[in-house]
Design an enzyme around this catalytic site. Sequence first.
Site, PDB file in Angstrom:
ATOM      1  N   TYR A  36       0.851  -1.195   0.000  1.00  0.00           N
ATOM      2  CA  TYR A  36       0.000   0.000   0.000  1.00  0.00           C
ATOM      3  C   TYR A  36       0.882   1.239   0.000  1.00  0.00           C
ATOM      4  O   TYR A  36       1.974   1.235   0.563  1.00  0.00           O
ATOM      5  CB  TYR A  36      -0.870   0.048   1.263  1.00  0.00           C
ATOM      6  CG  TYR A  36      -2.031  -0.909   1.264  1.00  0.00           C
ATOM      7  CD1 TYR A  36      -3.272  -0.526   0.774  1.00  0.00           C
ATOM      8  CD2 TYR A  36      -1.893  -2.196   1.770  1.00  0.00           C
ATOM      9  CE1 TYR A  36      -4.352  -1.397   0.795  1.00  0.00           C
ATOM     10  CE2 TYR A  36      -2.958  -3.075   1.793  1.00  0.00           C
ATOM     11  CZ  TYR A  36      -4.183  -2.662   1.307  1.00  0.00           C
ATOM     12  OH  TYR A  36      -5.247  -3.536   1.329  1.00  0.00           O
ATOM     13  N   HIS A  67     -10.537  -3.049  -1.267  1.00  0.00           N
ATOM     14  CA  HIS A  67     -11.455  -2.452  -0.286  1.00  0.00           C
ATOM     15  C   HIS A  67     -12.510  -1.622  -1.019  1.00  0.00           C
ATOM     16  O   HIS A  67     -12.171  -0.842  -1.913  1.00  0.00           O
ATOM     17  CB  HIS A  67     -10.691  -1.543   0.676  1.00  0.00           C
ATOM     18  CG  HIS A  67      -9.709  -2.265   1.556  1.00  0.00           C
ATOM     19  ND1 HIS A  67     -10.029  -2.706   2.813  1.00  0.00           N
ATOM     20  CD2 HIS A  67      -8.428  -2.632   1.361  1.00  0.00           C
ATOM     21  CE1 HIS A  67      -8.981  -3.304   3.360  1.00  0.00           C
ATOM     22  NE2 HIS A  67      -7.987  -3.272   2.495  1.00  0.00           N
ATOM     23  N   ARG A 120      -2.806 -11.687   4.111  1.00  0.00           N
ATOM     24  CA  ARG A 120      -4.132 -11.343   3.596  1.00  0.00           C
ATOM     25  C   ARG A 120      -4.277 -11.850   2.169  1.00  0.00           C
ATOM     26  O   ARG A 120      -3.380 -11.665   1.347  1.00  0.00           O
ATOM     27  CB  ARG A 120      -4.349  -9.814   3.574  1.00  0.00           C
ATOM     28  CG  ARG A 120      -4.426  -9.076   4.883  1.00  0.00           C
ATOM     29  CD  ARG A 120      -5.562  -9.452   5.831  1.00  0.00           C
ATOM     30  NE  ARG A 120      -6.823  -9.915   5.267  1.00  0.00           N
ATOM     31  CZ  ARG A 120      -7.798  -9.153   4.772  1.00  0.00           C
ATOM     32  NH1 ARG A 120      -7.681  -7.862   4.758  1.00  0.00           N
ATOM     33  NH2 ARG A 120      -8.918  -9.681   4.299  1.00  0.00           N
ATOM     34  N   HIS A 130      -7.177  -8.650  -2.248  1.00  0.00           N
ATOM     35  CA  HIS A 130      -8.486  -8.033  -2.025  1.00  0.00           C
ATOM     36  C   HIS A 130      -8.473  -6.567  -2.423  1.00  0.00           C
ATOM     37  O   HIS A 130      -7.426  -5.926  -2.445  1.00  0.00           O
ATOM     38  CB  HIS A 130      -8.911  -8.159  -0.559  1.00  0.00           C
ATOM     39  CG  HIS A 130      -7.988  -7.458   0.391  1.00  0.00           C
ATOM     40  ND1 HIS A 130      -6.832  -8.027   0.862  1.00  0.00           N
ATOM     41  CD2 HIS A 130      -8.033  -6.220   0.943  1.00  0.00           C
ATOM     42  CE1 HIS A 130      -6.212  -7.174   1.666  1.00  0.00           C
ATOM     43  NE2 HIS A 130      -6.906  -6.061   1.721  1.00  0.00           N
ATOM     44  N   TYR A 144      -0.479  -9.732   1.007  1.00  0.00           N
ATOM     45  CA  TYR A 144       0.551  -9.130   1.866  1.00  0.00           C
ATOM     46  C   TYR A 144       0.495  -9.729   3.264  1.00  0.00           C
ATOM     47  O   TYR A 144      -0.556 -10.164   3.730  1.00  0.00           O
ATOM     48  CB  TYR A 144       0.409  -7.597   1.901  1.00  0.00           C
ATOM     49  CG  TYR A 144      -0.912  -7.061   2.393  1.00  0.00           C
ATOM     50  CD1 TYR A 144      -1.140  -6.846   3.760  1.00  0.00           C
ATOM     51  CD2 TYR A 144      -1.928  -6.734   1.506  1.00  0.00           C
ATOM     52  CE1 TYR A 144      -2.352  -6.323   4.210  1.00  0.00           C
ATOM     53  CE2 TYR A 144      -3.140  -6.216   1.947  1.00  0.00           C
ATOM     54  CZ  TYR A 144      -3.345  -6.020   3.301  1.00  0.00           C
ATOM     55  OH  TYR A 144      -4.538  -5.512   3.743  1.00  0.00           O
TER      56      TYR A 144
HETATM   57 FE   LIG Z   1      -6.105  -4.393   2.793  1.00  0.00          FE
END
Ligand SMILES: [Fe+3]
Lengths: 196, 236
Positions: free
Chosen positions: B106, B160, B155, B158, B145
């Site tokens: 991110y 969001h 995770r 995905h 990640y």
């Molecule tokens: Fe996330």
Amino acid sequence: MTMKQTPSQTVGPYFAYGLTAEQYGYPFTAIAGGKVADELCTGDRIHVTGRVFDGNGDPIDDAMIEIWQADSEGRYLHPEDGRSSNSVFTGYGRYGTGTDPQNRFLFETVKPGSVDGVQAPHINVILFMRGQLSHLYTRIYFSDEVEANAKDPVLDTVPEARRETLVARREDMPIGVVYHFDIHMQGEKETVFFDL
Amino acid sequence: MTAAGYRMRDWEAHPPLLFPDYKSTVLRAPTKPLVPLKHTLSELTGPVYGHERVGPLDADLTKNGAKNGEPLGERIVVTGRVLDEDGRPVRNTLVEVWQANAAGRYIHKVDQHLAPLDPNFFGGGRCVTDDDGRYRFYTIKPGAYPWGNHHNAWRPNHIHFSLLGPSIATRLVTQMYFPGDPLLDLDPIYLSSPAGARERLISDFSIDVTEPGFALGYIFDIVLRGRYETPMETPK
Ligand SMILES: [Fe+3]
């Protein structure tokens, strides 16, 4: 009823650049921020600030608070209502708790009028954070509206001992009128959250 | 005034507030029951944002963060309809997305994952649904990640999603997953939603949405709370 609701999932720790980008200094415009009312809006200008505390009493630095409120005449900018009487007032704010050194949320707005002439003035709050799988709703009432609060039909449904958690404390400061509203996730002062 | 309220949140679909396998919920979930609130004008209204708030590149994440080239990774189209529980389209409603880049990183300042940032990928976007309730994004398939929840926690891929819908009662923040991801059955966030409901968070691969020579297509429909048929009296 033919379709089933899509499940909620956590906003996670990395929402800031998507949802509150300008506040966090990312190069992406935000649809809403801490400034809900500008100088052109009529009504009493107020600041609403507070922190969100976890079960250890530590302030949470990755929560996002959204507020939704009526204008100074108690009208919402929405087709369901008669539209806001303040044309530049959206009534919607968003603030993440990760930029203030004390992890406060900071809104500049106007004090809402009584909605439908029955409810006491209040601000609707939607709360999101890492570690929260479904968002929570609460309401901010005002400490200088004792009479109206006593007659409010929503506060009336809240156990008396817990009503205090929904009332923001007024303080008159050099910057103007500030209402303090801390949110406690757990503990003795646990905030009332609504199922709505 | 009288107005039909929104149906309640379906707790057979949504995760519980306390879900100890997702450790951060332990100190952040309220311990007291939620107080039921009969809908008033405050709950029947909500922020309305139309096309005027959306820029021309906001729905194309392959372009809105580009500095000197194309972002790395697998280009995808993600589209679907936003519907209410009666299957009616939710028109003209804001859909906001954010995600990791192809390497699982991110752009957020606190993401310390040792994977590279992509100078041509920002990872945030938004659009407004059309008359059929349809949204559409171009983006890059996000990478998995690691996170600190438990030993060797990762995770699943995905995206969001944040939706406003017509009132604050329809507000929804969720995550879209990809079909066949082996990490799903190991992920406490995905597993927090009850079986039978969480599968609705997995998008479908679609060869029809796939654009030849350009991008793979995924369909993710989202269902927000609908209204009761019969108007109810709001508190007087
Ligand atoms: Fe996330």
